[in-house]
Design a protein around this motif. Structure first.
Motif, PDB file in Angstrom:
ATOM      1  N   PRO A 179     -24.311  32.097  17.281  1.00  0.00           N
ATOM      2  CA  PRO A 179     -25.200  31.716  17.415  1.00  0.00           C
ATOM      3  C   PRO A 179     -26.274  31.281  18.951  1.00  0.00           C
ATOM      4  N   LEU A 180     -27.566  30.629  18.267  1.00  0.00           N
ATOM      5  CA  LEU A 180     -28.404  30.412  19.395  1.00  0.00           C
ATOM      6  C   LEU A 180     -28.166  29.608  20.141  1.00  0.00           C
ATOM      7  N   SER A 181     -28.295  29.486  21.143  1.00  0.00           N
ATOM      8  CA  SER A 181     -27.985  28.600  22.330  1.00  0.00           C
ATOM      9  C   SER A 181     -29.206  27.174  22.390  1.00  0.00           C
ATOM     10  N   ILE A 182     -29.149  26.602  23.025  1.00  0.00           N
ATOM     11  CA  ILE A 182     -30.332  25.760  22.642  1.00  0.00           C
ATOM     12  C   ILE A 182     -31.306  26.648  24.078  1.00  0.00           C
ATOM     13  N   ALA A 183     -30.719  27.150  25.152  1.00  0.00           N
ATOM     14  CA  ALA A 183     -31.786  27.289  26.352  1.00  0.00           C
ATOM     15  C   ALA A 183     -31.970  28.947  25.455  1.00  0.00           C
ATOM     16  N   ARG A 184     -31.745  29.438  24.487  1.00  0.00           N
ATOM     17  CA  ARG A 184     -32.690  30.554  24.040  1.00  0.00           C
ATOM     18  C   ARG A 184     -33.289  30.103  22.516  1.00  0.00           C
ATOM     19  N   ILE A 185     -32.998  28.703  22.262  1.00  0.00           N
ATOM     20  CA  ILE A 185     -34.112  28.011  21.315  1.00  0.00           C
ATOM     21  C   ILE A 185     -35.445  28.121  21.904  1.00  0.00           C
ATOM     22  N   ARG A 186     -35.475  27.467  23.140  1.00  0.00           N
ATOM     23  CA  ARG A 186     -36.257  27.395  23.811  1.00  0.00           C
ATOM     24  C   ARG A 186     -37.496  28.525  24.246  1.00  0.00           C
ATOM     25  N   ASP A 187     -37.036  29.562  23.959  1.00  0.00           N
ATOM     26  CA  ASP A 187     -37.575  30.634  25.070  1.00  0.00           C
ATOM     27  C   ASP A 187     -38.906  30.428  23.950  1.00  0.00           C
ATOM     28  N   PHE A 188     -38.406  30.014  22.188  1.00  0.00           N
ATOM     29  CA  PHE A 188     -39.379  30.236  21.325  1.00  0.00           C
ATOM     30  C   PHE A 188     -40.149  28.397  20.838  1.00  0.00           C
ATOM     31  N   PRO A 189     -41.071  28.976  20.433  1.00  0.00           N
ATOM     32  CA  PRO A 189     -42.211  27.911  19.985  1.00  0.00           C
ATOM     33  C   PRO A 189     -41.258  26.931  18.476  1.00  0.00           C
ATOM     34  N   ILE A 190     -41.690  26.224  18.081  1.00  0.00           N
ATOM     35  CA  ILE A 190     -40.246  25.742  17.164  1.00  0.00           C
ATOM     36  C   ILE A 190     -41.648  24.891  16.528  1.00  0.00           C
ATOM     37  N   ILE A 191     -41.274  25.037  15.451  1.00  0.00           N
ATOM     38  CA  ILE A 191     -42.698  23.832  13.834  1.00  0.00           C
ATOM     39  C   ILE A 191     -41.900  22.845  13.501  1.00  0.00           C
ATOM     40  N   GLU A 205     -36.082  15.609  21.855  1.00  0.00           N
ATOM     41  CA  GLU A 205     -34.402  15.145  22.664  1.00  0.00           C
ATOM     42  C   GLU A 205     -33.400  16.056  22.857  1.00  0.00           C
ATOM     43  N   ALA A 206     -33.030  16.852  22.064  1.00  0.00           N
ATOM     44  CA  ALA A 206     -31.810  17.166  21.608  1.00  0.00           C
ATOM     45  C   ALA A 206     -32.253  19.095  22.291  1.00  0.00           C
ATOM     46  N   LEU A 207     -33.227  19.621  23.007  1.00  0.00           N
ATOM     47  CA  LEU A 207     -34.140  20.717  23.707  1.00  0.00           C
ATOM     48  C   LEU A 207     -34.678  20.429  25.184  1.00  0.00           C
ATOM     49  N   ASN A 208     -34.249  18.790  25.563  1.00  0.00           N
ATOM     50  CA  ASN A 208     -34.778  18.543  27.095  1.00  0.00           C
ATOM     51  C   ASN A 208     -34.245  19.105  27.745  1.00  0.00           C
ATOM     52  N   ASP A 209     -34.684  19.650  29.205  1.00  0.00           N
ATOM     53  CA  ASP A 209     -33.635  19.411  30.317  1.00  0.00           C
ATOM     54  C   ASP A 209     -35.045  19.046  31.525  1.00  0.00           C
ATOM     55  N   PRO A 210     -34.573  18.269  31.965  1.00  0.00           N
ATOM     56  CA  PRO A 210     -35.657  17.817  33.247  1.00  0.00           C
ATOM     57  C   PRO A 210     -35.575  18.960  34.574  1.00  0.00           C
ATOM     58  N   SER A 211     -34.985  19.595  34.764  1.00  0.00           N
ATOM     59  CA  SER A 211     -35.436  20.887  35.321  1.00  0.00           C
ATOM     60  C   SER A 211     -36.458  22.013  35.326  1.00  0.00           C
ATOM     61  N   LEU A 212     -36.318  22.033  33.354  1.00  0.00           N
ATOM     62  CA  LEU A 212     -37.194  22.779  32.512  1.00  0.00           C
ATOM     63  C   LEU A 212     -38.306  22.272  32.264  1.00  0.00           C
ATOM     64  N   PRO A 213     -39.436  23.125  32.634  1.00  0.00           N
ATOM     65  CA  PRO A 213     -41.112  22.731  31.529  1.00  0.00           C
ATOM     66  C   PRO A 213     -40.445  22.295  29.907  1.00  0.00           C
ATOM     67  N   PRO A 214     -41.155  21.046  29.272  1.00  0.00           N
ATOM     68  CA  PRO A 214     -41.417  20.777  28.278  1.00  0.00           C
ATOM     69  C   PRO A 214     -41.235  21.973  27.133  1.00  0.00           C
ATOM     70  N   ARG A 254     -35.032  32.900   6.376  1.00  0.00           N
ATOM     71  CA  ARG A 254     -33.824  33.111   7.334  1.00  0.00           C
ATOM     72  C   ARG A 254     -32.944  31.623   7.764  1.00  0.00           C
ATOM     73  N   ILE A 255     -31.946  31.704   7.565  1.00  0.00           N
ATOM     74  CA  ILE A 255     -31.986  30.321   7.509  1.00  0.00           C
ATOM     75  C   ILE A 255     -30.323  31.379   9.532  1.00  0.00           C
ATOM     76  N   VAL A 256     -31.177  30.894  10.720  1.00  0.00           N
ATOM     77  CA  VAL A 256     -30.422  31.084  11.982  1.00  0.00           C
ATOM     78  C   VAL A 256     -29.521  29.810  12.262  1.00  0.00           C
ATOM     79  N   ASP A 257     -28.200  30.581  12.481  1.00  0.00           N
ATOM     80  CA  ASP A 257     -27.100  29.972  13.528  1.00  0.00           C
ATOM     81  C   ASP A 257     -27.735  29.648  14.507  1.00  0.00           C
ATOM     82  N   THR A 258     -27.693  28.133  15.202  1.00  0.00           N
ATOM     83  CA  THR A 258     -27.556  28.051  16.463  1.00  0.00           C
ATOM     84  C   THR A 258     -26.266  26.693  16.796  1.00  0.00           C
ATOM     85  N   VAL A 259     -26.533  26.460  18.251  1.00  0.00           N
ATOM     86  CA  VAL A 259     -25.738  25.058  18.725  1.00  0.00           C
ATOM     87  C   VAL A 259     -26.436  24.495  17.964  1.00  0.00           C
ATOM     88  N   LEU A 260     -27.867  24.121  18.004  1.00  0.00           N
ATOM     89  CA  LEU A 260     -28.318  22.554  17.601  1.00  0.00           C
ATOM     90  C   LEU A 260     -27.553  21.989  15.980  1.00  0.00           C
TER      91      LEU A 260
END
Length: 300
Positions: A179-191, A205-214, A254-260
């Motif tokens: 499953p994709l981690s939150i960090a890996r999901i953030r590597d892609f645009p999400i529509i 909120e689920a993807l937010n990380d104050p130490s990283l860009p939005p 396809r449906i992607v398996d993630t931790v989200l």
């Protein structure tokens, strides 16, 4: 003797504060509304509206009559619903629908509604839930199938369906180990759905990380566009799998398996606790039946 049609037109002029909007609501012409109101005023021997060039307002007698008119008309609607047949129900129902519903079971609902209530005309609008809430509040919609919850004390509601959200992608998009981690999901645009709707802020909120860009979240009010952008490998999408059953079955998506994990989208039928609800309530109950039958038939 005052007739129901005159009371109905008077009620809508008072409710919508406009002769032209009342005519549109009652599926008639403005001159006809004006003539009915004038005849009602002559019969009662009182002035019901104060009119000027820009606005109208109820007189003291008009405000009193509104209360009686609504009671008469609601009692008539209740009588027809309890004693009359579905064919006896007539009128125009202004229906607002979320695009998620439009992409799933709306056509089945329209077909069933026409069969059960052949003399009700449905004026359909497809829009996002926040807009439909405003239209309901303004009296511009009689019924809406929208994202819940509905907590307005002037509005009745009932559950329709609940659809889980999932991360969807083109099989040609290289994602890496799942499953994709939150960090890996953030590597892609999400529509996903637009900013004003519930999925967008929950995802942010689920993807937010104050130490990283939005995170790069692209909100879009068109599900068709979201699906096409996903097919074009612009990024991942966060939508209910039920709206892309065909693409999933054919392997185009396809449906992607993630931790989200995000809450399901819960859709409800909402309608005002006024005369508008006399047509809306049985239509909302019919929508419940159609939605449940559609969900029961949908692949797991």
């Amino acid at each position: 003797m005052t007739d129901f049609r005159s009371l109905e037109l008077f009620y809508w002029v008072a409710e919508l504060n406009s002769f032209s909007r009342a005519a549109e609501r009652a599926n008639t012409t403005q001159p006809s509304v004006s003539q009915r109101i004038a005849a009602l005023e002559a019969e009662l021997g009182v002035k019901l509206f104060d009119r000027n060039a820009r606005s109208i307002s109820l007189t003291y007698q008009g405000r009193k009559l509104v209360q009686y008119a609504e009671r008469f008309l609601l009692l008539r609607a209740e009588m027809l619903a309890e004693v009359g047949s579905a064919v006896a129900m007539k009128g125009v129902l202004r229906l607002g629908v979320s695009e998620t519903i439009a992409q799933t079971w709306l056509s089945r609902f329209m077909e069933r509604a026409h069969a059960v209530y052949p003399n009700i005309v449905i004026d359909l609008t497809v829009d996002v839930s926040p807009v439909m809430r405003e239209l309901l509040a303004r009296g511009d919609l009689d019924l809406a199938f929208l994202l819940g919850p509905v907590d307005d004390l002037t509005t009745a509601s009932c559950d329709l369906c609940a659809y889980p959200l999932a991360v969807i992608a083109s099989p040609d998009l290289a994602l890496g180990e799942e499953p994709l981690s939150i960090a890996r999901i953030r590597d892609f645009p999400i529509i996903t759905y637009p900013k004003a709707t519930a999925p967008y802020p929950r995802l942010r909120e689920a993807l937010n990380d104050p130490s990283l860009p939005p995170p790069r979240i692209f909100g879009n009010s068109s599900l068709t566009t979201i699906v096409q952008m996903t097919l074009d490998r612009i990024g991942l999408s966060l939508i209910p799998p039920i709206v892309v059953q065909k693409e999933l079955k054919t392997g185009r998506l396809r449906i992607v398996d993630t931790v989200l994990r995000l809450p399901d989208l819960v859709f409800m039928a909402a309608f005002p606790l006024t005369l508008s609800g006399s047509l809306a309530r049985p239509m909302a109950e019919l929508a419940q039946e159609v939605a449940r039958a559609y969900d029961a038939a949908a692949p797991a």
